[in-house]
Design an enzyme around this catalytic site. Structure first.
Site, short mmCIF file in Angstrom:
data_model
loop_
_atom_site.label_atom_id
_atom_site.label_comp_id
_atom_site.label_asym_id
_atom_site.label_seq_id
_atom_site.Cartn_x
_atom_site.Cartn_y
_atom_site.Cartn_z
N CYS A 205 4.62 -6.12 16.29
CA CYS A 205 3.42 -5.45 17.02
C CYS A 205 2.14 -5.91 17.25
O CYS A 205 1.93 -6.50 16.22
CB CYS A 205 4.14 -3.64 16.37
SG CYS A 205 5.46 -3.02 15.69
N GLU B 36 0.93 -1.54 0.03
CA GLU B 36 -0.07 0.01 0.05
C GLU B 36 0.85 0.75 0.16
O GLU B 36 1.96 1.18 0.59
CB GLU B 36 -1.21 0.13 1.38
CG GLU B 36 -1.60 -1.48 1.41
CD GLU B 36 -2.46 -0.63 3.01
OE1 GLU B 36 -2.56 -2.16 3.09
OE2 GLU B 36 -2.89 0.12 3.41
N CYS C 273 2.90 8.68 1.82
CA CYS C 273 3.39 7.62 2.91
C CYS C 273 3.77 6.04 2.16
O CYS C 273 2.54 5.66 1.38
CB CYS C 273 2.19 7.65 4.04
SG CYS C 273 2.19 5.91 4.96
N CYS D 19 -2.41 0.55 8.42
CA CYS D 19 -1.00 0.25 7.29
C CYS D 19 -1.25 -1.02 7.90
O CYS D 19 -1.86 -2.01 8.18
CB CYS D 19 0.31 -0.33 7.85
SG CYS D 19 0.77 1.05 9.60
N1 SAH Z 1 7.66 0.36 11.20
C1 SAH Z 1 7.26 1.48 11.81
C2 SAH Z 1 6.31 1.75 10.72
C3 SAH Z 1 4.87 1.46 11.23
S1 SAH Z 1 4.34 2.78 10.34
C4 SAH Z 1 7.65 2.04 12.65
O1 SAH Z 1 6.80 0.59 13.93
O2 SAH Z 1 7.41 2.96 13.39
C5 SAH Z 1 3.93 3.78 11.57
C6 SAH Z 1 3.53 4.87 12.72
O3 SAH Z 1 1.85 3.42 12.92
C7 SAH Z 1 3.77 3.59 13.87
O4 SAH Z 1 3.94 3.94 14.85
C8 SAH Z 1 3.13 1.87 14.35
O5 SAH Z 1 3.11 1.65 15.04
C9 SAH Z 1 1.40 2.96 13.63
N2 SAH Z 1 -0.03 1.71 13.56
C10 SAH Z 1 0.74 0.61 12.63
N3 SAH Z 1 -0.66 0.50 12.85
C11 SAH Z 1 -1.63 1.12 13.28
C12 SAH Z 1 -3.14 1.03 13.27
N4 SAH Z 1 -3.70 -0.29 13.44
N5 SAH Z 1 -3.38 2.33 14.30
C13 SAH Z 1 -2.68 3.37 14.51
N6 SAH Z 1 -1.39 3.61 14.37
C14 SAH Z 1 -1.07 2.20 13.79
#
Ligand code: SAH
Length: 372
Positions: free
Chosen positions: A132, A108, A121, A351
């Site tokens: 996570c 995406e 993005c 994401c």
């Molecule tokens: N791997 C990188 C990029 C991840 S995406 C990182 O961990 O930073 C960017 C941010 O969105 C990260 O802080 C991630 O934890 C957060 N994120 C992922 N899924 C999410 C969701 N469903 N709702 C809100 N934030 C989310």
């Protein structure tokens, strides 16, 4: 089953074995290829200008290149190695593309419109190995690293959604994947984005978001400290952070913060710390107090991201009062706080959700229109 989260083996495979050669991917060897044909080096710059500045969709459009050269390029390189599987557009102008890669994998990328800003993005991997627990991208683990060409192509595809008089202004590497686990492919793509003949986006308008891998942060600092670094914390103590961000078990918050501080010292750029607020999990006033203590005197920005619920996952969005209380504690302590606004029917932080075909309410534009 998610693959075992790991930061010591960040090098996921780059498949397929013989990927189509994206013309702007340095690994494709365009410069050497031109040399073999006794073509001047500046042809590479001309091709770059055609793709970024003039948004050519095919070699055939590059009318100032000799006809024979265009045909040879067509035979050996690709302008598009991906196709648009889904294109969604929200009322606020946010657009999201689900791209299908040459091997059938899907990623995406998103275009966000905010005032004069045109932010994209982008994803760095198919899936994610960090695990996570609340994130849709990592549910099936990491499949593979994206190639440099696939990262560049996200920029080209999203830029093509803009009218001719608009340019991309900012890049955030916050899509699928852990960017610091694919730095070797990411950095050349970001160099391409900065090229004056390319998109001409300066480093300070490029944000790399990481789960917090200290060796990766140090490599980034050594390679190029001009990028804006965002570190995902989500908890201010190791016990809770390890529950939410399993890779933390092998690292620990102290090392994450130390690496972030080193980056700050070398780059002089203010750091951002991201904190996803999960209802009833990490959103109490005590959690906020702990975060204030963790941030301490750092001149950092804390980006609070209310959770975007993922279908099939047990995590909840924070309630409005909990969210306000959390923010009040941070603000009262003098912490610089920003709350990530929801854009595009809540697609910005979610994401991996479109890829998983989770419920998503943005109207679909035909793939045809998107790739035109
Ligand atoms: N791997 C990188 C990029 C991840 S995406 C990182 O961990 O930073 C960017 C941010 O969105 C990260 O802080 C991630 O934890 C957060 N994120 C992922 N899924 C999410 C969701 N469903 N709702 C809100 N934030 C989310």
């Amino acid at each position: 089953m998610p693959s075992q989260p790991s930061f010591t083996t960040p090098d996921a495979p780059v498949a397929p074995a013989q990927p189509p050669r994206h013309v702007l991917d340095p690994a494709s060897g365009l410069a050497a290829w031109l040399g073999q044909r006794s073509q001047p080096e500046w042809r590479a710059r001309a091709i770059r200008r055609w793709l970024h500045g003039r948004r050519a969709a095919a070699f055939a459009d590059m009318t100032d290149l000799p006809r024979g050269l265009r045909a040879d390029l067509e035979a050996d390189f690709r302008v598009w190695t991906t196709s648009v599987a889904v294109h969604q557009r929200a009322d606020d102008g946010t657009e999201k593309l689900l791209l299908e890669l040459a091997d059938g994998q899907r990623i995406e990328c998103v275009l966000l419109r905010d005032g004069d800003r045109r932010t994209v993005c982008i994803s760095s991997q198919v899936g994610c190995a960090m695990g996570c627990v609340f994130c849709a991208s990592g549910i099936d683990g990491v499949v593979r690293n994206l190639t440099t060409g696939e990262i560049i192509e996200q920029l080209l595809r999203l830029a093509a959604l803009l009218p001719p008089d608009e340019r991309l202004s900012h890049i955030v590497v916050m899509g699928m994947g852990e960017p610091l686990a694919n730095l070797d492919r990411l950095l050349p793509a970001l160099a391409e984005a900065q090229d004056p003949e390319g998109l001409g986006i300066s480093q300070r308008r490029i944000t790399i978001s990481t789960v917090g891998l200290p060796p990766g942060i140090d490599r980034l600092a050594a390679a190029n400290p001009g990028y804006h670094l965002a570190v995902s914390l989500h908890a201010a103590n190791d016990e809770l952070r390890t529950r939410l961000v399993p890779v933390n078990k092998a690292i620990g918050l102290a090392d994450v913060m130390a690496a972030a501080d080193r980056y700050w010292e070398i780059s002089g750029r203010r750091l951002t710390f991201e904190y996803v607020l999960l209802g009833g999990i990490n959103d109490s006033e005590n959690h906020a107090d702990a975060l204030v203590r963790l941030i301490g005197g750092r001149a950092a920005l804390v980006n609070v991201i209310p959770y975007n619920a993922v279908a099939g996952m047990p995590w909840k969005e924070p309630t409005q009062p909990a969210r306000e209380r959390f923010l009040d504690v941070l603000r009262a302590a003098g912490v610089n706080v920003q709350v990530r606004r929801r854009k595009g029917a809540r697609i910005d932080a979610a994401c991996g959700q479109l890829r998983r075909a989770a419920a998503d309410t943005m109207p679909i534009v035909s793939p045809h229109e998107a790739s035109a």
